[in-house]
Design a protein around this motif. Structure first.
Motif, mmCIF file in Angstrom:
data_model
loop_
_atom_site.group_PDB
_atom_site.id
_atom_site.type_symbol
_atom_site.label_atom_id
_atom_site.label_comp_id
_atom_site.label_asym_id
_atom_site.label_seq_id
_atom_site.Cartn_x
_atom_site.Cartn_y
_atom_site.Cartn_z
ATOM 1 N N ILE A 22 4.262 -11.695 3.833
ATOM 2 C CA ILE A 22 4.441 -10.254 3.604
ATOM 3 C C ILE A 22 3.155 -9.642 3.065
ATOM 4 O O ILE A 22 2.770 -8.531 3.454
ATOM 5 C CB ILE A 22 5.634 -10.005 2.661
ATOM 6 C CG1 ILE A 22 6.934 -10.364 3.371
ATOM 7 C CG2 ILE A 22 5.660 -8.554 2.186
ATOM 8 C CD1 ILE A 22 8.144 -10.382 2.477
ATOM 9 N N PHE A 23 2.449 -10.371 2.197
ATOM 10 C CA PHE A 23 1.163 -9.895 1.681
ATOM 11 C C PHE A 23 0.134 -9.776 2.805
ATOM 12 O O PHE A 23 -0.592 -8.780 2.896
ATOM 13 C CB PHE A 23 0.662 -10.835 0.582
ATOM 14 C CG PHE A 23 -0.669 -10.446 0.019
ATOM 15 C CD1 PHE A 23 -0.769 -9.395 -0.874
ATOM 16 C CD2 PHE A 23 -1.814 -11.126 0.384
ATOM 17 C CE1 PHE A 23 -1.992 -9.019 -1.386
ATOM 18 C CE2 PHE A 23 -3.035 -10.770 -0.130
ATOM 19 C CZ PHE A 23 -3.129 -9.712 -1.013
ATOM 20 N N GLN A 25 0.743 -9.341 5.953
ATOM 21 C CA GLN A 25 1.173 -8.222 6.779
ATOM 22 C C GLN A 25 0.735 -6.899 6.160
ATOM 23 O O GLN A 25 0.211 -6.019 6.854
ATOM 24 C CB GLN A 25 2.691 -8.254 6.939
ATOM 25 C CG GLN A 25 3.262 -7.078 7.692
ATOM 26 C CD GLN A 25 4.784 -7.070 7.665
ATOM 27 O OE1 GLN A 25 5.398 -7.967 7.127
ATOM 28 N NE2 GLN A 25 5.366 -6.056 8.247
ATOM 29 N N SER A 26 0.919 -6.758 4.869
ATOM 30 C CA SER A 26 0.550 -5.514 4.191
ATOM 31 C C SER A 26 -0.951 -5.273 4.236
ATOM 32 O O SER A 26 -1.402 -4.150 4.503
ATOM 33 C CB SER A 26 1.016 -5.547 2.737
ATOM 34 O OG SER A 26 2.400 -5.684 2.667
ATOM 35 N N MET A 27 -1.736 -6.313 3.968
ATOM 36 C CA MET A 27 -3.194 -6.149 3.970
ATOM 37 C C MET A 27 -3.720 -5.804 5.363
ATOM 38 O O MET A 27 -4.597 -4.957 5.515
ATOM 39 C CB MET A 27 -3.873 -7.418 3.452
ATOM 40 C CG MET A 27 -3.684 -7.673 1.979
ATOM 41 S SD MET A 27 -4.457 -6.402 0.972
ATOM 42 C CE MET A 27 -3.036 -5.525 0.372
ATOM 43 N N ASP A 29 -2.019 -4.340 7.712
ATOM 44 C CA ASP A 29 -1.527 -2.996 8.022
ATOM 45 C C ASP A 29 -2.364 -1.930 7.325
ATOM 46 O O ASP A 29 -2.652 -0.876 7.898
ATOM 47 C CB ASP A 29 -0.067 -2.883 7.611
ATOM 48 C CG ASP A 29 0.733 -1.967 8.500
ATOM 49 O OD1 ASP A 29 0.192 -1.507 9.525
ATOM 50 O OD2 ASP A 29 1.910 -1.721 8.192
ATOM 51 N N LEU A 30 -2.766 -2.199 6.103
ATOM 52 C CA LEU A 30 -3.561 -1.227 5.352
ATOM 53 C C LEU A 30 -5.013 -1.146 5.827
ATOM 54 O O LEU A 30 -5.715 -0.182 5.503
ATOM 55 C CB LEU A 30 -3.524 -1.560 3.857
ATOM 56 C CG LEU A 30 -2.185 -1.311 3.172
ATOM 57 C CD1 LEU A 30 -2.216 -1.851 1.749
ATOM 58 C CD2 LEU A 30 -1.836 0.161 3.184
ATOM 59 N N VAL A 66 -0.251 -8.366 12.071
ATOM 60 C CA VAL A 66 0.896 -7.712 11.438
ATOM 61 C C VAL A 66 2.192 -8.149 12.104
ATOM 62 O O VAL A 66 3.174 -8.487 11.437
ATOM 63 C CB VAL A 66 0.742 -6.171 11.488
ATOM 64 C CG1 VAL A 66 2.033 -5.466 11.126
ATOM 65 C CG2 VAL A 66 -0.374 -5.712 10.566
ATOM 66 N N ALA A 70 5.079 -10.401 10.314
ATOM 67 C CA ALA A 70 6.416 -9.835 10.139
ATOM 68 C C ALA A 70 7.486 -10.757 10.720
ATOM 69 O O ALA A 70 8.540 -10.966 10.112
ATOM 70 C CB ALA A 70 6.494 -8.462 10.793
#
Length: 92
Positions: A22-23, A25-27, A29-30, A66, A70
């Motif tokens: 999840i981390f 994916q977030s990085m 995505d950002l 991503v 996910a």
């Protein structure tokens, strides 16, 4: 609640790996808006076509990261949830 946490302990490492995905994916995505900024600032305004293609391919790579992150995080969460439910049913 403590009894539920004890039932979760068997799948603790899966929870940790899921949080890592999840981390990731977030990085990833950002980072997409930054790549879009590079395309606009260094590619479009300066007329640098190679920079547009390079940043575009990097955006596609980050989008793939991503998606994979996910999917893996969802699968791990499903395994953890079903395992916890199985352990709780067994304990009744």
């Amino acid at each position: 609640m403590i009894k539920v946490f004890k039932k979760m302990s068997k799948y603790g490492w899966l929870y940790g790996v899921s949080i890592i995905f999840i981390f990731i994916q977030s990085m990833a995505d950002l980072s997409l808006p930054k790549k879009m900024q590079v395309i606009i600032d260094e590619g479009i305004t300066k007329g640098n076509d190679s920079m547009i293609w390079e940043a575009g391919f990097q955006m596609l790579l980050f989008a793939a990261i991503v998606s994979v992150s996910a999917i893996v995080a969802s699968l791990l969460a499903a395994v953890c949830g079903s395992g916890l439910a199985k352990n709780l049913r067994r304990g009744i």
